[in-house]
Enzyme design. Structure first.
Site, PDB file in Angstrom:
ATOM      1  N   TRP D 169     -65.895 -36.228  84.702  1.00  0.00           N
ATOM      2  CA  TRP D 169     -65.676 -35.109  83.811  1.00  0.00           C
ATOM      3  C   TRP D 169     -64.146 -34.950  83.729  1.00  0.00           C
ATOM      4  O   TRP D 169     -63.527 -34.632  84.754  1.00  0.00           O
ATOM      5  CB  TRP D 169     -66.188 -33.827  84.444  1.00  0.00           C
ATOM      6  N   VAL D 203     -67.341 -41.560  80.835  1.00  0.00           N
ATOM      7  CA  VAL D 203     -66.321 -40.521  80.728  1.00  0.00           C
ATOM      8  C   VAL D 203     -66.898 -39.352  79.952  1.00  0.00           C
ATOM      9  O   VAL D 203     -67.540 -39.542  78.919  1.00  0.00           O
ATOM     10  CB  VAL D 203     -65.083 -41.061  79.983  1.00  0.00           C
ATOM     11  N   LYS D 204     -66.658 -38.154  80.480  1.00  0.00           N
ATOM     12  CA  LYS D 204     -67.118 -36.961  79.773  1.00  0.00           C
ATOM     13  C   LYS D 204     -65.908 -36.098  79.417  1.00  0.00           C
ATOM     14  O   LYS D 204     -65.133 -35.720  80.293  1.00  0.00           O
ATOM     15  CB  LYS D 204     -68.055 -36.154  80.668  1.00  0.00           C
ATOM     16  N   VAL D 205     -65.764 -35.792  78.131  1.00  0.00           N
ATOM     17  CA  VAL D 205     -64.695 -34.881  77.707  1.00  0.00           C
ATOM     18  C   VAL D 205     -65.277 -33.843  76.752  1.00  0.00           C
ATOM     19  O   VAL D 205     -66.440 -33.912  76.355  1.00  0.00           O
ATOM     20  CB  VAL D 205     -63.535 -35.640  77.009  1.00  0.00           C
TER      21      VAL D 205
END
Lengths: 307, 307, 307, 307, 307
Positions: D169, D203-205
């Site tokens: 995150w 990937v977390k955005v």
């Protein structure tokens, strides 16, 4: 093994036979052997105050073998010192007196409002030097207290596994404690209790004064009529604060002073139920003969008879 | 093995034969072999002050092999340097001179009021490079002293187990010590004593001045009439402060200066009972021939005769 | 194995055959194979400055495989990048070019007056990815220098045991160093020397200017007449500061600039004895064909001939 | 195994079959199985905002089994939660849905200008609970970024060895980033790129806005004409910033909002090439039936067809 | 094994049979055996407030064996204390009552605006003393919360592996929480929830007031009409906040007060679904007979019948 020593050992039910053996080694050594009382010679003043301030007045003390000899000849129960001093003489005097390795130390070339000593040696050192136990100083009241409690928690667990006795020097000191409060009865009793809860086998504190530092404590001392007028009263309260007398509590000699004054203080401590004294400067800064005489006086005060 | 070297080794009763062997290797190497005196060449100035300030005046010194050669050809007892320099030449000169790995270092691209060096190498490095021991700098008086004492306590325990000698550079320095006080006799004696209590086999300090930094110490120096007028007197006091002379104490050469001045200082140190010198800039910043001549002069001063 | 590569390897007498093999792998790869000169492609700008600032101008660079291809096709000696980029392509290009894992990195979303990078990968990562070595940035001059020197001391010891080469990016930076001073000749030479003493096999610094930052250094540069007028002079001084030329010292390309300017700078570096260049933005931000052309120009400058 | 899933797995050439298996487990589970798209249900809001703010609106959510059921019944690819919630239900729902253990967490009873979460569980916990991977939050831009990058570097190395997927995150936040800048396109793209370089598999955005935070970045966005007008454009840029689309990038749903608005946003994300959504509050704070409907809408937007 | 105890154990699906056994040992001991309710006697006040403030009013309490006896004779489910007290008596009372080792403690000789306790013992100590579990205090809201959450995460993982139950004392406290807020319903519910997410088997909080500390929470409490008027309501909300009642939540007795007041409070807690009380000062500061009477009253309130 005297009944009294056997009784004292019975209080340490969580400890292995190794620890009991080392506690017994100290209690069964020297002139007080078997009485359950202890007089210990500690020499860390060279580290704490510098060599000249510690040894110039009696220069034999520059040589650490002198302190071994003093402790042995006077019949002390144990000798406590930092790594270097023990390394210097442990082979020469091997088996002649129980040793305590003082594993943390501080000096006075830097003063800190959050006092904490440095870990200058470890359990392995105590074992290779043939020690009976370790000594460790905590400063309850210091902003660094968490750090210190955790250091001794680690060292103590390791020491106990290895069969070593754990002696905690408990000196309350820090930003929120007044100079007078450091030896106030409430603070000394509290500092002693913390040491017992941290798992010390032997607790060392300073002789308390009748001063009371904390407001919340003062109310209780007054409401419950806790006697703190005489040193004997206060000693009794401190000993009580250590599991109702089921932990060995010994008292330091403090500042250098006259023989009369020391013996008077020691008698009061003995009357109050103290388990003994740990006497440094007042012993090793006197000429050897005089020091031995003084230590014998102290021992007799605790034994309650001529030895 | 000369009686004197045997006597010195007898002071290290807590150490294993590996450590004694390495102490003996140093004492039995070079022109002073067997005398119990030591002259050591240290080269960490490149790290401490930068390469140009250290080596431009005698550019052969840019090459670390030059310092190996200088130490070997002049008959020093040992050569001390940081990791990189030893790695560069340890194979080429393997077995030709005892080596000390300086395991902590600092530079002057950042200045800190709480001085502390960085641990730039470890015991394993000393072993793989064939060293006889390790060197470590402490700054008693620094707010970071706890950190440093604990670093050397860990490194020293590991070194001793591995049979390596432990040399402590002890330089008091910090917010609460004046510039003049850093070399004051009370501070130097105290710093030396701390190093011995930390378990150093060899202690390195600066030559002390007659200045006294601490009020509490001044009273004692005056009351006890401790002699601090001449450098020989002061050296005697420092040596006494190191277990009454039962630890090897050597003195640094300090700032670059003239040959006469150096030899005068060294003679005073020798008169006072110093065990030797550790001389860096004054040696390697001179042309080789001149440096060797100077080192021979120093060695003869300690030997008390022509060599 | 050319005599020059063999000579260079001979300077690393403390290293195991594994390290020598990896140093040789780099020196024997690409267009400069066997010359003892190195041109390395580093791509950590995505981490350091963000993806758009790094790759938008030549969007092929968003894909890390592009940089592998660029390094391989241009005949670089090695390719250096952070963990993620190497993980993305190490299998695809396994065995095609020596890799350096940049084990610490920093970004520009937070600026710190005490600069220090984060350890984003470890020796085990370098080994599983088939790398020839690791890269690590130190900032001498930072208040965090102790921390960084100790990180690389640990990583370096582990890398050397595992047979990996150690490359130190040494950039002096911090509160007490002026912006101009960061590339001043005294500071660059000092930073390079620190890296060698920390045990680097390969040192990377920026091309120095003739500015002198430290007063104590300026006196020596003047007194000893150290030549710092031309970049070649300064390069010579930096190389000398790295064990008199017995450590591989390479120079970064710095800010993006014109081809002419780059080649002029590289020629000066080559004249001064630099072992090569590590050229990032100036290479990968150009279109591939142009980048290859530039890199070939750089390689030829170091080779001193057409390749 | 669909060609698309196989293709995605091919990007992770550095990972062992264990990691690939767990990435495949997630991609092959639920309604989006085989599409290479992911919708994940995360429930750490109880820890982050407190239980009432998270669950009172739909009180079934006080019971963590509700979230397992919601994730399973709606056909999510995975369910992510802190230690306690997974411990409560992992046995009951064993094997019914891939789990992600969120190994660091923070709460809002204390706010810090240098944000950092606490490591509340470890790889061993993920393994004993049967998880497919771990989740970790970094705050690039925080003064504590070094600390966080090093925590995930350690955890990630251990996870990869154990065959677990690593989801980062990445939320830029800190003293030097404006509130608006936290979701600015340059910052989001940079934060995403950092996560890929740290070795994240996923990937977390947050969905980026067209705001640009950093001056140095703005120049490049303008000079290179990077399209940031629509959310689809910006998504494309973020995906490109993650190794040119060769890392799985998913987007959070953000603040609670209306169904229409969510689906519109998700369609834009899908158009821009996003690999999916991680949708918490917008899902579990709706009544179950409504939540499932919404999640299906989101899944269909990513699948580009009715499911 | 009663159905209720079996039901409670069924909530701990991630734990090994060792942990379940120790949870069962506590639930099946004493007067409340088999009811699924717990009354625990904790005595860490000597450490927290000093010996006189804790024990002078009922001096039998200076002796830790008194508390063992009180806990055993009154039929408590367990007895909780710091290391020293358990070491003093664990052998004497071995097997007579389940023990909880309170592994972190703090004192009041120093007050810190970022509260954190010290780790004064470890899992190994709990095992050698025959404990059923460990107790640990967290202060959500403290600037040191990361530190504490990570300490319990480590200790808890180790405890669970060793089959020990984990009890978290969760007291929100810190710079950003008002004195009134420390027992506000939103804060207590949040603190309890954090403890469950950290993996506690048993959560201990203070009885909440109807005060609401956080603005963001107040909106939700009002909008959702969460009942917080009576203590029973609030207890219900706290229990719900702990995985909808699937974690054991017990409440402390707080400040010393009258018997009527205590029993009234306990009945409200019982009505609200509390799993029990952990009652220190209100028990051990009363004369033994009176204390046992009080504890029986408390137990009957939880049992909902005469025992």
């Amino acid at each position: 093994m005297t009944p009294r020593v056997r009784e004292i050992l019975s209080w340490y039910g969580a400890d292995n036979p190794g620890v009991l053996t080392n506690l017994a080694r100290m209690m069964n050594h020297g002139k007080l052997a078997g009485t359950g009382k202890l007089v210990i010679l500690p020499v860390d003043q060279g580290f704490e105050h510098g060599p000249a301030r510690s040894f110039a007045i009696n220069p034999d003390g520059y040589d650490p073998s002198y302190h071994f000899q003093l402790a042995i000849e006077s019949g002390c129960n144990a000798y406590a010192a930092p790594l270097g001093a023990l390394e210097a003489c442990a082979r020469e005097f091997a088996g002649e007196i129980p040793l305590l390795l003082k594993i943390n130390n501080s000096d006075t070339l830097y003063g800190n409002k959050a006092p904490i000593s440095a870990l200058t040696s470890h359990i392995d050192d105590a074992l290779r030097l043939g020690c009976a136990g370790i000594g460790f100083t905590i400063y309850p009241g210091s902003a660094e207290r968490k750090h210190m409690y955790e250091e001794i928690a680690m060292a103590s667990a390791e020491a106990k596994k290895a069969g070593l006795a754990v002696v905690i020097w408990s000196y309350a000191r820090g930003e929120q404690i007044s100079k007078e409060g450091e030896t106030g009865i409430d603070v000394i009793a509290y500092a002693a209790h913390i040491a017992t809860q941290l798992g010390a086998h032997i607790v060392k504190v300073k002789p308390p004064t009748s001063f009371i530092e904390q407001d919340a404590a003062r109310k209780v001392y007054q409401a419950q009529g806790i006697k703190v007028d005489t040193l004997a009263d206060r000693t009794r309260h401190v000993v009580q604060s250590c599991f109702n007398g089921k932990r060995i509590v010994i008292f330091s000699g403090g500042e250098a002073k006259g023989t009369e004054e020391i013996l008077k203080e020691v008698k009061d401590l003995a009357t109050g139920g103290a388990f003994g004294s740990i006497m440094g400067r007042n012993a090793f800064q006197r000429p050897k003969k005089e020091a031995i005489q003084l230590l014998h006086g102290v021992m007799e005060a605790f034994a309650g008879k001529a030895l």
